[in-house]
Write an enzyme that holds these catalytic residues in place. Sequence first.
Site, PDB file in Angstrom:
ATOM      1  N   ASP A  86       8.513  -6.352  -6.359  1.00 62.02           N
ATOM      2  CA  ASP A  86       7.066  -6.519  -6.367  1.00 62.02           C
ATOM      3  C   ASP A  86       6.611  -7.494  -5.277  1.00 62.02           C
ATOM      4  OD1 ASP A  86       4.499  -6.073  -7.281  1.00 62.02           O
ATOM      5  OD2 ASP A  86       4.628  -7.499  -8.941  1.00 62.02           O
ATOM      6  N   ASN A 111       1.739   3.902 -10.966  1.00 58.56           N
ATOM      7  CA  ASN A 111       1.397   3.664  -9.557  1.00 58.56           C
ATOM      8  C   ASN A 111       0.615   4.820  -8.919  1.00 58.56           C
ATOM      9  OD1 ASN A 111       4.432   1.755  -8.909  1.00 58.56           O
ATOM     10  ND2 ASN A 111       2.369   0.977  -9.251  1.00 58.56           N
TER      11      ASN A 111
HETATM   12  C1  IPE Z   1       5.737  -2.608 -10.951  1.00 59.01           C
HETATM   13  O1  IPE Z   1       4.903  -3.254 -10.065  1.00 59.01           O
HETATM   14  C2  IPE Z   1       6.193  -1.304 -10.385  1.00 59.01           C
HETATM   15  C3  IPE Z   1       7.090  -1.400  -9.247  1.00 59.01           C
HETATM   16  C4  IPE Z   1       7.574  -2.482  -8.723  1.00 59.01           C
HETATM   17  C5  IPE Z   1       7.492  -0.147  -8.681  1.00 59.01           C
HETATM   18  P1  IPE Z   1       3.317  -3.136 -10.150  1.00 59.01           P
HETATM   19  O2  IPE Z   1       2.784  -3.938  -9.039  1.00 59.01           O
HETATM   20  O3  IPE Z   1       2.916  -1.711 -10.227  1.00 59.01           O
HETATM   21  O4  IPE Z   1       3.025  -3.811 -11.562  1.00 59.01           O
HETATM   22  P2  IPE Z   1       1.707  -4.457 -12.138  1.00 59.01           P
HETATM   23  O5  IPE Z   1       0.594  -3.467 -11.935  1.00 59.01           O
HETATM   24  O6  IPE Z   1       1.471  -5.715 -11.384  1.00 59.01           O
HETATM   25  O7  IPE Z   1       2.016  -4.725 -13.580  1.00 59.01           O
HETATM   26  C1  IPE Z   2       5.591  -3.377  -5.120  1.00 58.93           C
HETATM   27  O1  IPE Z   2       4.652  -4.076  -4.385  1.00 58.93           O
HETATM   28  C2  IPE Z   2       5.787  -1.972  -4.653  1.00 58.93           C
HETATM   29  C3  IPE Z   2       5.277  -0.940  -5.565  1.00 58.93           C
HETATM   30  C4  IPE Z   2       4.756  -1.169  -6.740  1.00 58.93           C
HETATM   31  C5  IPE Z   2       5.357   0.426  -5.120  1.00 58.93           C
HETATM   32  P1  IPE Z   2       3.105  -3.985  -4.711  1.00 58.93           P
HETATM   33  O2  IPE Z   2       2.507  -2.905  -3.893  1.00 58.93           O
HETATM   34  O3  IPE Z   2       2.865  -3.893  -6.166  1.00 58.93           O
HETATM   35  O4  IPE Z   2       2.624  -5.400  -4.168  1.00 58.93           O
HETATM   36  P2  IPE Z   2       1.515  -6.355  -4.798  1.00 58.93           P
HETATM   37  O5  IPE Z   2       1.895  -6.586  -6.225  1.00 58.93           O
HETATM   38  O6  IPE Z   2       0.222  -5.635  -4.670  1.00 58.93           O
HETATM   39  O7  IPE Z   2       1.599  -7.588  -3.970  1.00 58.93           O
HETATM   40 MG    MG Z   3       2.606  -5.280  -7.615  1.00 58.00          MG
END
Ligand code: IPE
Ligand code: IPE
Ligand code: MG
Length: 263
Positions: free
Chosen positions: A39, A87
């Site tokens: 993340d 997502n």
């Molecule tokens: C969790 O991260 C999913 C992945 C890392 C693929 P998100 O960024 O989607 O999670 P939330 O929305 O902060 O809970």
């Molecule tokens: C994790 O990074 C990757 C996926 C969930 C695909 P994020 O895209 O959630 O990054 P933040 O949480 O917005 O920084």
């Molecule tokens: Mg995230």
Amino acid sequence: MNSLFSKFEGVFDPSSREVELLSRIDPTKLPRHIAVIMDGNGRWAKQRNLPRVAGHRAGISSVRTIVETAARLSIPVLTLYAFSAENWKRPRDEVNTLMALLKEYLRKELSTIHQNDIRFKAIGRIDELPSSVQKELKFAEEETRNNRGTRMVVALNYSGRLELVDAVNHLLKNRTRYPISEEDIENSLYTGGLPEPDLLIRTSGEMRVSNFLLWQIAYAEIYVTEVLWPDFRGIHLLEAVLEFQRRERRYGGIRSPSFQSTR
Ligand code: IPE
Ligand code: IPE
Ligand code: MG
């Protein structure tokens, strides 16, 4: 000197912090399964005034290093949460870029994965992914199916709750004997046959599990780091493993020097 050094010969500078960390890791107490919620890509990009997708692209280098480091450590299973079933709520461009990056990663890295004796597996509702992605995933699984090193598991269109729904439906459809057991459910999960995670890492400081491996992490040690995924490197994985080795796992029992886990 422990046996881990030989696997990292030429990778780290002998006077580096990585080598110092390696010297403190007990090779007999490594996690059997490390699961990672990758993340913070979006925030990494934002800090640099870049579009979010630049963060996803940068995150690929972290995937490459972490897979390689886990393989050198001979971690039996490494599960990476790459795309959740939630997502899809993101802007279409971002979703499309994530799918494209996944295909690109597999095309570019598959030979290295293969050379490192890594066996690839995708989990989640794979049949709902674009067919070109499914093709690439199937190919990677096929190519690496006889490898005996680290199992690299990538969670895509994954939801822990949907995994349980799928497991229960599978049991109903196959008219499993009643009543069902924990073992029946375990064997019907996407991860059936794999050890459950000993260590769950989440980058970027968020203190939640976001629908990841809900059943399997029942007794996982949770490690949250502020490091954003695109900055996560071998050194951070070694730090997490060391912290894991400092934890006392009790599984509901009591603290005792002779305590041995039965799991
Ligand atoms: C969790 O991260 C999913 C992945 C890392 C693929 P998100 O960024 O989607 O999670 P939330 O929305 O902060 O809970
Ligand atoms: C994790 O990074 C990757 C996926 C969930 C695909 P994020 O895209 O959630 O990054 P933040 O949480 O917005 O920084
Ligand atoms: Mg995230």
